[in-house]
Design a protein around this motif. Structure first.
Motif, short mmCIF file in Angstrom:
data_model
loop_
_atom_site.label_atom_id
_atom_site.label_comp_id
_atom_site.label_asym_id
_atom_site.label_seq_id
_atom_site.Cartn_x
_atom_site.Cartn_y
_atom_site.Cartn_z
N SER A 1 0.79 -1.10 -0.03
CA SER A 1 -0.10 -0.05 -0.05
C SER A 1 0.99 1.42 0.06
O SER A 1 0.45 2.30 -0.49
CB SER A 1 -1.09 -0.10 1.27
OG SER A 1 -0.05 -0.02 2.39
N PHE B 1 0.62 3.80 -2.90
CA PHE B 1 0.15 5.15 -2.78
C PHE B 1 1.60 6.21 -3.24
O PHE B 1 1.28 7.09 -3.71
CB PHE B 1 0.04 5.50 -1.28
CG PHE B 1 -0.16 6.80 -0.83
CD1 PHE B 1 0.48 7.48 -0.14
CD2 PHE B 1 -1.58 7.25 -1.29
CE1 PHE B 1 0.24 8.86 0.35
CE2 PHE B 1 -1.74 8.70 -0.72
CZ PHE B 1 -1.12 9.25 0.02
N GLN C 1 -15.44 12.31 -4.36
CA GLN C 1 -15.40 12.51 -2.68
C GLN C 1 -13.99 12.33 -2.57
O GLN C 1 -13.35 11.16 -2.63
CB GLN C 1 -16.35 11.49 -2.16
CG GLN C 1 -17.72 11.78 -2.62
CD GLN C 1 -18.81 11.11 -2.05
OE1 GLN C 1 -18.38 10.10 -1.46
NE2 GLN C 1 -19.81 11.38 -2.47
N GLY C 2 -13.40 13.07 -1.44
CA GLY C 2 -12.39 12.92 -0.73
C GLY C 2 -11.15 13.31 -1.97
O GLY C 2 -11.16 14.38 -2.47
N SER C 3 -10.15 12.54 -1.79
CA SER C 3 -8.87 12.95 -2.68
C SER C 3 -8.80 12.06 -4.02
O SER C 3 -9.20 10.62 -3.87
CB SER C 3 -7.76 12.72 -2.01
OG SER C 3 -7.59 13.37 -0.59
N ASN D 1 -7.24 8.76 -4.22
CA ASN D 1 -6.09 8.90 -3.75
C ASN D 1 -5.09 8.93 -4.80
O ASN D 1 -5.21 9.80 -5.57
CB ASN D 1 -5.78 7.65 -2.73
CG ASN D 1 -6.85 7.61 -1.61
OD1 ASN D 1 -7.36 8.70 -1.20
ND2 ASN D 1 -6.98 6.68 -0.85
N TRP E 1 -7.00 16.61 -5.47
CA TRP E 1 -6.54 16.66 -4.09
C TRP E 1 -6.91 18.08 -3.78
O TRP E 1 -6.44 19.15 -4.37
CB TRP E 1 -5.17 16.23 -3.76
CG TRP E 1 -5.05 14.72 -3.92
CD1 TRP E 1 -5.25 13.83 -4.79
CD2 TRP E 1 -4.47 13.92 -2.79
NE1 TRP E 1 -5.02 12.45 -4.49
CE2 TRP E 1 -4.39 12.62 -3.16
CE3 TRP E 1 -4.05 14.37 -1.51
CZ2 TRP E 1 -4.07 11.45 -2.13
CZ3 TRP E 1 -3.61 13.20 -0.32
CH2 TRP E 1 -3.44 11.90 -0.84
N GLU E 2 -7.14 18.41 -2.48
CA GLU E 2 -7.12 19.74 -1.99
C GLU E 2 -6.07 20.48 -2.13
O GLU E 2 -6.12 21.79 -2.45
CB GLU E 2 -7.74 19.70 -0.51
CG GLU E 2 -9.11 19.95 -0.38
CD GLU E 2 -9.89 20.00 0.87
OE1 GLU E 2 -9.00 20.07 1.73
OE2 GLU E 2 -11.07 20.11 1.17
N HIS E 3 -4.67 19.75 -1.92
CA HIS E 3 -3.52 20.47 -1.96
C HIS E 3 -3.48 21.39 -3.39
O HIS E 3 -2.47 22.03 -3.43
CB HIS E 3 -2.37 19.69 -1.73
CG HIS E 3 -2.05 18.49 -2.49
ND1 HIS E 3 -1.69 17.17 -2.21
CD2 HIS E 3 -1.73 18.45 -4.08
CE1 HIS E 3 -1.74 16.50 -3.28
NE2 HIS E 3 -1.44 17.32 -4.32
N TYR F 1 -6.48 24.26 -2.87
CA TYR F 1 -7.12 25.07 -1.98
C TYR F 1 -6.57 26.41 -1.35
O TYR F 1 -7.44 27.41 -1.34
CB TYR F 1 -6.79 24.23 -0.39
CG TYR F 1 -7.90 24.26 0.60
CD1 TYR F 1 -7.60 25.41 1.45
CD2 TYR F 1 -9.20 23.84 0.52
CE1 TYR F 1 -8.58 25.72 2.63
CE2 TYR F 1 -9.93 24.23 1.56
CZ TYR F 1 -9.77 25.27 2.43
OH TYR F 1 -10.48 25.40 3.43
N LYS G 1 -10.00 27.86 -2.14
CA LYS G 1 -10.40 27.27 -0.91
C LYS G 1 -11.08 26.01 -1.59
O LYS G 1 -10.66 25.37 -2.09
CB LYS G 1 -11.51 28.48 -0.30
CG LYS G 1 -10.57 29.86 -0.16
CD LYS G 1 -9.62 29.46 1.17
CE LYS G 1 -8.92 30.95 1.26
NZ LYS G 1 -7.99 31.52 0.43
N ASN G 2 -12.34 26.09 -0.88
CA ASN G 2 -13.16 24.54 -1.18
C ASN G 2 -13.87 24.63 -2.37
O ASN G 2 -14.65 23.67 -2.56
CB ASN G 2 -14.01 24.17 0.18
CG ASN G 2 -15.01 25.26 0.25
OD1 ASN G 2 -15.00 26.40 -0.10
ND2 ASN G 2 -16.17 24.64 0.81
#
Lengths: 234, 254
Positions: free
Chosen positions: A94, A98, A154-156, A177, A197-199, A202, A206-207
């Motif tokens: 994993s 990743f 949803q999520g990353s 991911n 991904w938010e990075h 963001y 922002k969101n």
């Protein structure tokens, strides 16, 4: 281009005389390490679509962390394999998926972007343009579809335009991911990947991921996507 | 505590007298429900021709937005709670309007839409509302320190020591790839006698859907500073809240 910096010790091992038929009894298996590829443009060159601050953090911190941790995991894997430690080998998968995925995906991502002066945002011509019209109706329709799927993730994860090299079809896919596109189908080749991904957005957006997705197309490097496409579908 | 905006089309006079006790509560959509862990409490009751339904409200953290400074800034809280958490609430309300979910408690919606892993669309929003409510409650101004009493006893029984628990929590938090949460949870039916356990979960998933009762959570979505977990454990965590939740969990399990 960016891949030139990726493999370092492999070239060293090859040069040390262990060629493909190097049946030397005491075989030394050199461990390849990976390194952060350079960007073919300045951090600020994609503004205002993507801020210089994000580009620098994204490249120097996030991507670098994937590279560092990927190398670490590979070393531990090498170790575990030489000891025949099966549970350890399995446990490392994993971390490899990743971090290795993070490295693979981001290496593609930097090539998917280009400053406007270097052709960023210019729509695809040639065979990729036609294929897009055939598969999706128009480039606009494709963009809408990718933005919708990217926003809904949803999520990353990532949203991709890929080509199925067996079926010669274009596909839009998402992965979670840092899963590379190939995890959605072994014959899928990524043409464009957009990091959601938010990075990736963001600090600037922002969101409001949809705004990021709307704007990133201004710096998407369709030339690179066309090159990859033409290689798979000559 | 919980505030529900109620839209009634008939007099309310008889509606609330029939509220049931804390541990009862028919799970039917037609009955008034009031479970112990209610936060937002929509209630729906057919009473003649009147149907009372309520939307979920954004519940504020149990302290002012600047109360966790300097460890967690007012800016962070105002974005995280004011924008993200609020967005989940707004979106869930839009999703459940006109459906049977409108009449259910938040926890019921979470479990029902988890659908044994085959997630239904409202799950993400419902679970994230629940998770964030819980997260704000897991912290307090002047937090940190050590747990005590019954909670500490159980921690030492099931983890060996408080330090071991902290290690496990940190490890879970640090290894949840991408987006997710790290939890201390209570297992009402442990096969190995250990009632407390550390769990990590991706995206919106939480231990409720695994049949556990959450006691503490750390939000480990990917935009976190490297020392965030330490700061959380040393300065923010509310062991009082955890103890209180443990009480409730043991009572429910008994």
């Amino acid at each position: 281009m960016a891949f030139r910096a990726l493999l370092t010790r492999r070239t060293l091992a090859a040069a040390s005389g262990l060629g493909p038929n190097g049946g030397v009894a005491t075989s030394f298996r050199g461990l390849q390490t990976f390194s952060l590829p350079d960007l073919p443009y300045d951090y600020g060159a994609l503004q205002p679509a993507i801020s210089g601050e994000i580009m620098q953090l994204h490249h120097q911190k996030h991507h670098q962390a994937y590279v560092t941790n990927y190398n670490k995991a590979l070393e531990q894997l090498h170790d575990a394999m030489s000891k025949g430690d099966a549970p350890a080998v399995v446990k490392l998968q994993s971390a490899i998926k990743f971090n290795g995925g993070g490295h693979v995906n981001h290496s593609i991502f930097w090539k998917n972007l280009a400053p406007i002066q270097a052709g960023g945002g210019e729509p695809p011509k040639g065979s990729l343009g036609w294929a897009i019209d055939n598969n999706f109706g128009s480039v606009d329709a494709l963009v809408q579809k990718m933005n919708a799927e990217g926003a809904a993730l949803q999520g990353s994860g990532w949203v991709w335009l890929g080509v199925d090299k067996e079926l010669k079809k274009l596909v839009v896919e998402t992965t979670s991911n840092q899963d590379p596109l190939v995890t959605k189908g072994p014959s899928l080749v990524p043409l464009i990947g957009i990091d959601v991904w938010e990075h990736a957005y963001y600090l600037q957006y922002k969101n409001v991921r949809p705004d990021y997705l709307k704007n990133i197309w201004k710096v998407i490097n369709w030339k690179y996507a066309s090159e990859v496409y033409e290689k798979e579908c000559p | 505590m919980a505030t529900a905006t109620v839209a009634a089309t008939a007099p309310l006079s008889n509606g609330f007298l029939l509220r049931r006790g804390p541990n009862e509560g028919a799970k039917s959509a037609r009955g008034l429900q009031w479970t112990k862990n209610h936060r937002q409490s929509p209630s729906s009751r057919r009473f003649g021709a009147a149907v009372i339904t309520a939307k979920f409200d954004l519940k504020p953290p149990p302290y002012p937005l600047n109360a966790l400074e300097p460890h967690m800034s007012a800016n962070t809280l105002s974005f995280h709670w004011g924008k993200h958490h609020r967005a989940y609430v707004d979106n869930l309300n839009k999703q459940i309007v006109g459906t049977e979910l409108e009449a259910k408690s938040l926890e019921d919606i979470v479990i029902q839409t988890y659908n044994n892993g085959d997630l239904l669309p409202p799950f993400n929003n419902a679970a994230q509302i629940w998770n964030h409510d819980f997260f704000w409650e897991s912290m307090k101004p002047g937090g940190g320190g050590k747990p005590s009493g019954e909670l500490l006893k159980l921690i030492e029984r099931d983890f060996g020591s408080f330090e071991k628990l902290c290690e496990e929590l940190r490890a879970a938090a640090a290894t949840q790839f991408g987006s997710g949460w790290a939890w201390l949870a209570f297992n009402p039916r442990p096969s190995d006698g250990k009632e407390l356990l550390v769990v990590k979960s991706p995206n919106a998933v939480n231990p409720l859907v695994l049949g556990y009762i959450p006691l503490l959570t750390i939000d480990v979505w990917e935009n976190r500073r490297p020392d965030y977990i330490s700061i959380f454990m040393e300065k923010l965590v509310s062991w009082d809240a955890v103890s209180a939740k443990l009480e409730v969990a043991k009572a429910q399990a008994a």
